[in-house]
Motif scaffolding. Sequence first.
Motif, PDB file in Angstrom:
ATOM      1  N   CYS A 174      23.503  36.147  -0.810  1.00 25.61           N
ATOM      2  CA  CYS A 174      22.475  36.559  -1.746  1.00 25.61           C
ATOM      3  C   CYS A 174      22.746  35.952  -3.116  1.00 25.61           C
ATOM      4  CB  CYS A 174      22.454  38.078  -1.856  1.00 25.61           C
ATOM      5  SG  CYS A 174      21.114  38.734  -2.875  1.00 25.61           S
ATOM      6  N   PHE A 233      14.231  40.331  -2.628  1.00 32.22           N
ATOM      7  CA  PHE A 233      14.315  41.752  -2.945  1.00 32.22           C
ATOM      8  C   PHE A 233      14.045  41.919  -4.436  1.00 32.22           C
ATOM      9  CE2 PHE A 233      16.307  45.717  -4.151  1.00 32.22           C
ATOM     10  CZ  PHE A 233      15.924  46.573  -3.122  1.00 32.22           C
ATOM     11  N   MET A 260      10.517  42.385  -0.298  1.00 34.01           N
ATOM     12  CA  MET A 260      10.820  43.816  -0.290  1.00 34.01           C
ATOM     13  C   MET A 260      10.926  44.274  -1.738  1.00 34.01           C
ATOM     14  SD  MET A 260      13.466  44.117   2.839  1.00 34.01           S
ATOM     15  CE  MET A 260      12.987  43.544   4.451  1.00 34.01           C
ATOM     16  N   ILE A 277      20.966  44.433   4.652  1.00 31.14           N
ATOM     17  CA  ILE A 277      20.836  42.976   4.679  1.00 31.14           C
ATOM     18  C   ILE A 277      22.162  42.322   4.295  1.00 31.14           C
ATOM     19  CG2 ILE A 277      19.764  40.999   3.500  1.00 31.14           C
ATOM     20  CD1 ILE A 277      17.191  42.745   3.311  1.00 31.14           C
ATOM     21  N   LYS A 324       9.860  37.196   3.441  1.00 27.71           N
ATOM     22  CA  LYS A 324       9.637  38.635   3.309  1.00 27.71           C
ATOM     23  C   LYS A 324       9.886  39.042   1.863  1.00 27.71           C
ATOM     24  CE  LYS A 324      11.498  39.398   7.904  1.00 27.71           C
ATOM     25  NZ  LYS A 324      12.660  39.922   8.623  1.00 27.71           N
ATOM     26  N   GLU A 332      15.959  32.588   7.475  1.00 27.41           N
ATOM     27  CA  GLU A 332      15.110  33.771   7.369  1.00 27.41           C
ATOM     28  C   GLU A 332      15.365  34.334   5.977  1.00 27.41           C
ATOM     29  OE1 GLU A 332      15.681  36.575  10.532  1.00 27.41           O
ATOM     30  OE2 GLU A 332      15.827  34.977  12.017  1.00 27.41           O
ATOM     31  N   THR A 333      14.358  34.306   5.135  1.00 32.58           N
ATOM     32  CA  THR A 333      14.575  34.595   3.721  1.00 32.58           C
ATOM     33  C   THR A 333      13.828  35.838   3.258  1.00 32.58           C
ATOM     34  OG1 THR A 333      14.826  32.219   3.369  1.00 32.58           O
ATOM     35  CG2 THR A 333      14.523  33.576   1.408  1.00 32.58           C
ATOM     36  N   THR A 334      14.568  36.663   2.520  1.00 32.45           N
ATOM     37  CA  THR A 334      14.027  37.873   1.917  1.00 32.45           C
ATOM     38  C   THR A 334      14.177  37.782   0.410  1.00 32.45           C
ATOM     39  OG1 THR A 334      14.673  39.214   3.829  1.00 32.45           O
ATOM     40  CG2 THR A 334      14.275  40.382   1.763  1.00 32.45           C
ATOM     41  N   SER A 343      20.324  33.781   7.702  1.00 28.93           N
ATOM     42  CA  SER A 343      19.463  34.468   6.751  1.00 28.93           C
ATOM     43  C   SER A 343      19.929  34.211   5.322  1.00 28.93           C
ATOM     44  CB  SER A 343      19.450  35.969   7.047  1.00 28.93           C
ATOM     45  OG  SER A 343      20.764  36.480   7.014  1.00 28.93           O
ATOM     46  N   CYS A 387      19.104  35.796   1.083  1.00 29.02           N
ATOM     47  CA  CYS A 387      18.444  36.793   0.250  1.00 29.02           C
ATOM     48  C   CYS A 387      18.440  36.335  -1.202  1.00 29.02           C
ATOM     49  CB  CYS A 387      19.174  38.133   0.375  1.00 29.02           C
ATOM     50  SG  CYS A 387      18.473  39.453  -0.641  1.00 29.02           S
ATOM     51  N   THR A 415      18.050  49.378   2.324  1.00 29.35           N
ATOM     52  CA  THR A 415      17.582  48.178   3.025  1.00 29.35           C
ATOM     53  C   THR A 415      18.335  46.950   2.539  1.00 29.35           C
ATOM     54  OG1 THR A 415      15.397  49.155   3.326  1.00 29.35           O
ATOM     55  CG2 THR A 415      15.558  46.769   3.548  1.00 29.35           C
TER      56      THR A 415
END
Length: 121
Positions: A118, A39, A80, A111, A78, A35-37, A4, A6, A107
């Motif tokens: 990140c 924020f 957020m 992560i 994603k 898998e990338t978020t 992942s 971030c 949250t």
Amino acid sequence: MTNSFCVSLTNCRKNTDTCTVAFVIANAALGSDKETTVFLSTDGVWAAVKGEAEKINEGAPFAPLKELVDKFLANGGKIMVCAPCLKKRAISEDQLIAGATPVGGATLVEILCSGTPCVTY
């Protein structure tokens, strides 16, 4: 090694260049099968408000922000959005683009505690 990644974004209206680069990096992470978020907090929350991404185009060599955000979401990224940051700016959930989810700071802590690297813009 975690699968992942971030991207924490604290800029949008105040620094459109960093906002654009953040989504370039987020798309690169997805392209690397992470898998990338993204924020969004403070001024960065504007990147998830309907109609805001359309206003940002840094020009070559970067794609317009709307294209970068759409590509990110279409490829499974994603987004957020810091709920207290939205509240401070009087932005309601119905003003957010499809695919953006308001969340609390816990949250992001979850992560990062899972070992997810990140980068912040």
